[in-house]
Design a protein around this motif. Structure first.
Motif, mmCIF file in Angstrom:
data_model
loop_
_atom_site.group_PDB
_atom_site.id
_atom_site.type_symbol
_atom_site.label_atom_id
_atom_site.label_comp_id
_atom_site.label_asym_id
_atom_site.label_seq_id
_atom_site.Cartn_x
_atom_site.Cartn_y
_atom_site.Cartn_z
ATOM 1 N N PHE A 181 44.360 65.234 -47.849
ATOM 2 C CA PHE A 181 43.987 66.534 -47.287
ATOM 3 C C PHE A 181 42.590 66.420 -46.689
ATOM 4 N N LEU A 182 42.287 67.330 -45.742
ATOM 5 C CA LEU A 182 40.898 67.520 -45.342
ATOM 6 C C LEU A 182 40.290 68.571 -46.263
ATOM 7 N N VAL A 183 38.991 68.451 -46.554
ATOM 8 C CA VAL A 183 38.265 69.499 -47.285
ATOM 9 C C VAL A 183 37.062 69.907 -46.425
ATOM 10 N N PHE A 184 36.822 71.205 -46.315
ATOM 11 C CA PHE A 184 35.913 71.738 -45.295
ATOM 12 C C PHE A 184 35.023 72.788 -45.951
ATOM 13 N N THR A 185 33.709 72.575 -45.894
ATOM 14 C CA THR A 185 32.801 73.508 -46.572
ATOM 15 C C THR A 185 31.549 73.758 -45.739
ATOM 16 N N THR A 186 30.837 74.843 -46.026
ATOM 17 C CA THR A 186 29.570 75.106 -45.358
ATOM 18 C C THR A 186 28.621 75.833 -46.300
ATOM 19 N N ASP A 187 27.323 75.582 -46.133
ATOM 20 C CA ASP A 187 26.298 76.221 -46.957
ATOM 21 C C ASP A 187 25.058 76.416 -46.101
ATOM 22 N N MET A 188 24.317 77.468 -46.400
ATOM 23 C CA MET A 188 23.174 77.833 -45.577
ATOM 24 C C MET A 188 21.938 77.923 -46.460
ATOM 25 N N LEU A 189 20.819 77.398 -45.966
ATOM 26 C CA LEU A 189 19.549 77.521 -46.694
ATOM 27 C C LEU A 189 18.573 78.347 -45.865
ATOM 28 N N LEU A 190 17.915 79.285 -46.516
ATOM 29 C CA LEU A 190 16.979 80.171 -45.831
ATOM 30 C C LEU A 190 15.593 80.054 -46.464
ATOM 31 N N GLU A 191 14.588 79.972 -45.593
ATOM 32 C CA GLU A 191 13.191 79.906 -46.039
ATOM 33 C C GLU A 191 12.864 81.101 -46.937
ATOM 34 N N ASP A 192 12.088 80.859 -47.985
ATOM 35 C CA ASP A 192 11.658 81.855 -48.978
ATOM 36 C C ASP A 192 12.765 82.269 -49.934
#
Ligand code: ADP
Ligand code: MG
Length: 300
Positions: A43-54
């Motif tokens: 299978f393919l596995v697909f993820t995303t995550d975001m980092l924000l200053e402060d």
């Protein structure tokens, strides 16, 4: 009604309603990564995550480590599925006043990490923004027999956690090692019933396993490995960003695992999965049973 009144998880519940998926999506919203049909045995596995200053880092932190973290948090989610990361796209928002050297260092952190984990950096997007923001989407693959979801925990399973929990904001959140090799060892050699990485806090993330698996659990305070950086037990099990793995397997597999575990990173048997009717408990060091909830890191 404001977002902070309903919280991150209720917002995601609302978002996930009414989405029609094709037959090619094996698992949509609700796990550490989406699972997509791919080849006969993968299978393919697909993820995303975001980092924000402060929020997830400060400008005074080393930009190299911020870049490294942006990729590692995604690798951690692929590890929690039992997979290996392969391709990344990176989107950044940076203030015009930022030093070019800072941006270079940030990207050096991303590129070195990509190289280390054999990830191809294949694109992204760049915008101007007042605060630094980094979003990475990561595509990986997993052999079908190695895929582990949050939903597979079974009554009687032992619950394990890798490494130590708590106090990560003192620095570990910028330097942690995603547990890829541990996860690959686990899914390659054992029948792991459920797994998640600890980003929202041990209680919250174990809570996701219990909810998706429709089970209860009892945790043993004396077995929970608390980091020396943690202020106290209570905050350690609720604070987030440990990026350790929580997983469950049968007692028989657990005994075999304890014998065969080959890594320096320790594993601890922190509890047991129960029937849902039995609830969610902590057995304290003085053997008192206390009901607990999965309230962890709250994002709004
Ligand atoms: P993790 O901590 O493993 O990244 P989260 O708790 O952030 O997982 O998210 C839980 C689930 O909700 C995941 O399947 C994630 O992909 C999904 N999710 C989170 N935010 C959104 C969003 N804005 N739109 C769609 N799905 C989302
Ligand atoms: Mg996760």
């Amino acid at each position: 009604m404001k977002l902070r009144q309903i919280g991150e998880f209720n917002l995601i519940d609302r978002i996930s309603k009414g989405i029609r998926l094709s037959r090619d999506t094996i698992k949509g919203i609700g796990d550490d990564a989406g699972v997509l049909r791919y080849t006969k045995d993968r299978f393919l596995v697909f993820t995303t995550d975001m980092l924000l200053e402060d929020r997830h880092f400060y400008r005074k932190d080393k930009p190299y480590l911020i870049g490294r973290k942006a990729l590692c948090v995604n690798i951690s989610d692929i590890a929690a599925m039992g997979g290996v990361p392969k391709y990344a796209v990176v989107s950044i928002g940076l203030p015009g006043s930022l030093d070019v050297k800072y941006a270079d260092e940030l990207y050096r952190g991303i590129k070195d990490t990509a190289k280390k984990y054999h990830i191809d950096l294949v694109g992204g997007d760049t915008i101007c923004s007042e605060r630094i923001i980094i979003n990475i989407a990561l595509l990986g693959e997993v052999e079908k027999h190695r895929l582990v979801l949050r939903s597979g925990a079974k009554n009687g399973d032992d619950i394990f956690v890798t490494g130590k929990i708590g106090g990560s904001f003192k620095g570990r959140h910028l330097s942690f090692t995603p547990r890829i090799k541990e996860a690959r060892f686990l899914t390659g050699n054992f029948n792991v019933h459920s797994m998640i990485d600890v980003s929202d806090g041990l209680m919250a993330d174990l809570g996701h396993i219990l909810k998706m698996s429709k089970t209860g659990a009892v945790l043993f305070e004396k077995n929970i490995p608390i980091s020396k950086d943690a202020e106290n037990f209570e905050s350690a099990i609720r604070d987030g960003e440990d990026f350790e793995l929580v997983f469950t397997l049968s007692r028989k597999e657990a005994l075999r695992l304890i014998k065969l575990w080959p890594f320096k990173t320790n594993i601890s048997r922190i509890g047991k999965i129960l029937n849902i009717e039995e609830g969610f408990y902590l057995e304290t060091k003085d053997k008192v049973l206390r009901r607990i909830t999965s309230k962890g890191f709250v994002h709004f």
